[in-house]
Design an enzyme around this catalytic site. Structure first.
Site, PDB file in Angstrom:
ATOM      1  N   ARG A  54       0.833  -1.211   0.000  1.00 41.88           N
ATOM      2  CA  ARG A  54       0.000   0.000   0.000  1.00 41.88           C
ATOM      3  C   ARG A  54       0.868   1.262   0.000  1.00 41.88           C
ATOM      4  NH1 ARG A  54      -4.628   0.597   4.457  1.00 41.88           N
ATOM      5  NH2 ARG A  54      -2.853   1.108   5.782  1.00 41.88           N
ATOM      6  N   LYS A 153      -2.496   7.178   1.162  1.00 44.26           N
ATOM      7  CA  LYS A 153      -2.122   7.402   2.561  1.00 44.26           C
ATOM      8  C   LYS A 153      -0.959   8.398   2.584  1.00 44.26           C
ATOM      9  CE  LYS A 153      -1.906   4.725   6.774  1.00 44.26           C
ATOM     10  NZ  LYS A 153      -2.683   5.717   7.517  1.00 44.26           N
ATOM     11  N   GLU A 186     -15.568   7.484   6.626  1.00 40.01           N
ATOM     12  CA  GLU A 186     -14.757   6.668   7.539  1.00 40.01           C
ATOM     13  C   GLU A 186     -14.503   7.467   8.808  1.00 40.01           C
ATOM     14  OE1 GLU A 186     -10.794   6.035   5.882  1.00 40.01           O
ATOM     15  OE2 GLU A 186     -10.759   8.065   5.080  1.00 40.01           O
TER      16      GLU A 186
HETATM   17  N1  PXG Z   1      -8.740   5.275   7.152  1.00 43.86           N
HETATM   18  C1  PXG Z   1      -7.694   6.132   7.271  1.00 43.86           C
HETATM   19  C2  PXG Z   1      -7.824   7.508   6.740  1.00 43.86           C
HETATM   20  C3  PXG Z   1      -6.526   5.718   7.911  1.00 43.86           C
HETATM   21  O1  PXG Z   1      -5.499   6.553   8.010  1.00 43.86           O
HETATM   22  C4  PXG Z   1      -7.551   3.541   8.256  1.00 43.86           C
HETATM   23  C5  PXG Z   1      -8.678   4.024   7.606  1.00 43.86           C
HETATM   24  C6  PXG Z   1      -7.514   2.107   8.680  1.00 43.86           C
HETATM   25  O2  PXG Z   1      -6.661   1.379   7.829  1.00 43.86           O
HETATM   26  P1  PXG Z   1      -5.848   0.104   8.308  1.00 43.86           P
HETATM   27  O3  PXG Z   1      -5.125  -0.331   7.091  1.00 43.86           O
HETATM   28  O4  PXG Z   1      -4.939   0.565   9.430  1.00 43.86           O
HETATM   29  O5  PXG Z   1      -6.828  -0.882   8.772  1.00 43.86           O
HETATM   30  C7  PXG Z   1      -6.462   4.404   8.456  1.00 43.86           C
HETATM   31  C8  PXG Z   1      -5.293   3.922   9.234  1.00 43.86           C
HETATM   32  C9  PXG Z   1      -3.508   5.863  14.325  1.00 43.86           C
HETATM   33  C10 PXG Z   1      -3.445   6.128  12.893  1.00 43.86           C
HETATM   34  O6  PXG Z   1      -2.444   5.899  14.966  1.00 43.86           O
HETATM   35  C11 PXG Z   1      -3.969   5.263  11.940  1.00 43.86           C
HETATM   36  C12 PXG Z   1      -3.879   5.588  10.592  1.00 43.86           C
HETATM   37  C13 PXG Z   1      -3.303   6.773  10.288  1.00 43.86           C
HETATM   38  C14 PXG Z   1      -2.805   7.602  11.242  1.00 43.86           C
HETATM   39  C15 PXG Z   1      -2.852   7.300  12.551  1.00 43.86           C
HETATM   40  O7  PXG Z   1      -4.620   5.656  14.827  1.00 43.86           O
HETATM   41  N2  PXG Z   1      -4.286   4.849   9.495  1.00 43.86           N
END
Ligand code: PXG
Length: 294
Positions: A54, A153, A186
């Site tokens: 990703r 991301k 989301e």
């Molecule tokens: N949506 C967004 C916008 C994200 O940044 C997710 C969904 C979930 O994706 P995953 O692949 O992790 O199941 C994310 C995840 C945190 C944190 O520390 C998490 C994310 C980004 C920044 C901080 O909670 N990404």
């Protein structure tokens, strides 16, 4: 003690207190870069390959050429974890455009900066998994797919940060972001699911949401458990009147949503579908075959 943590920057290791990048780095100046948040459970980096894939997809979308291969990136993560003798850590992988001049033109940045931080994760306080968390719809809309979309991301997280500020200001645990037509996209860093009449529903990435790796696991578990899943637009009304709702994400894992804008969801307690999926999800994260051994 944390100062002894070693941080990887461009192939070299620096103690946490000395791990610094240039103020001319366009990741800092313009949010020009990409990142991943990854977890390691009991010596296994969970879904490392998927996260690296990703990362490279995000980089490709912004025409950022990562100067090492995916395999080298995986090795660098493993080596950083070994160096730090970390267990159950949170890994932050960042690739920025690198050092340039004060103009925003990426052509002035000859070399991307690669950073790997392995640190502990601040596990959500209390017993959120049993009680569920409180949420609200944020006034700030998720960036649309033809803007700085969260499908990439990228280091542009102000959209999520503003939503989080709103949640903090209103005294709830987390915000839910709507897209421009008013449907649910989301959370700030989580995907959203609702349960209605025993079926699972989640919004498409065309709302500007990230294709979450945790969400994908939950979708596969639903198939295994014969729970019907529909990817469709979800209105705030559908959320208010859902039987159950939950977030998925690397940091939060799976967490039930108890309340949205003061409306109690379902019974106000984690429902049977959420609970069933949470049990299966726990088995997946404990399965060493789901990741890369340190
Ligand atoms: N949506 C967004 C916008 C994200 O940044 C997710 C969904 C979930 O994706 P995953 O692949 O992790 O199941 C994310 C995840 C945190 C944190 O520390 C998490 C994310 C980004 C920044 C901080 O909670 N990404």
């Amino acid at each position: 003690m944390n100062d002894e943590l070693q941080v990887y920057i461009d192939g070299k290791y620096y103690p946490k207190s000395q791990a610094k990048i240039s103020v001319y780095d366009h990741g800092f100046l313009y949010g020009d870069g990409v990142f991943e948040g990854i977890r390691e459970y009991n010596g296994v980096v969970f879904k490392l390959k998927e996260h690296v894939d990703r990362l490279f997809r995000s980089a490709h979308a912004i025409m950022l050429q990562i100067p090492i291969t995916k395999e080298e990136m995986i090795q660098a993560v493993v080596e950083t974890l070994r160096k730090n003798k970390m267990k159950d850590s949170y890994i932050r992988l960042v690739v920025s455009r690198g050092v340039g001049d004060l103009g925003l033109d990426p052509r002035k940045c000859p070399k991307p900066t690669i950073i790997i931080i392995t640190d502990t994760i601040n596990i959500r306080a209390g017993n959120a998994k049993e009680t569920g968390i409180t949420t609200m719809f944020s006034w700030v809309r998720r960036n649309p797919v033809d803007a700085t979309t969260h499908e990439i991301k990228s280091l542009n997280y102000l959209n999520s940060v503003i939503a989080k500020i709103e949640a903090n200001a209103c005294g709830v645990d987390e915000a839910i972001c709507l897209e421009s037509s008013g449907c649910i996209a989301e959370g700030v860093g989580e995907n959203v699911f609702i349960v209605k009449d025993g079926e699972l529903l989640t919004p498409p990435t065309s709302t500007g949401a990230l294709a979450g790796i945790t969400a994908e696991i939950v979708e596969k578990l639903a198939a295994k458990l014969d729970i019907k899943l529909t990817v469709t637009n979800l209105t705030p009304f559908m959320m208010f009147t859902a039987d159950e709702a939950f977030f998925t994400g690397t940091a939060m894992e799976m967490v039930p949503i108890r309340e949205v804008n003061k409306r109690i969801i379902g019974t106000g307690k984690p429902g049977p579908v959420t609970k069933k999926l949470m049990v299966e999800f726990q088995k997946v994260i404990e399965d060493p075959a789901q990741g890369t051994k340190i």
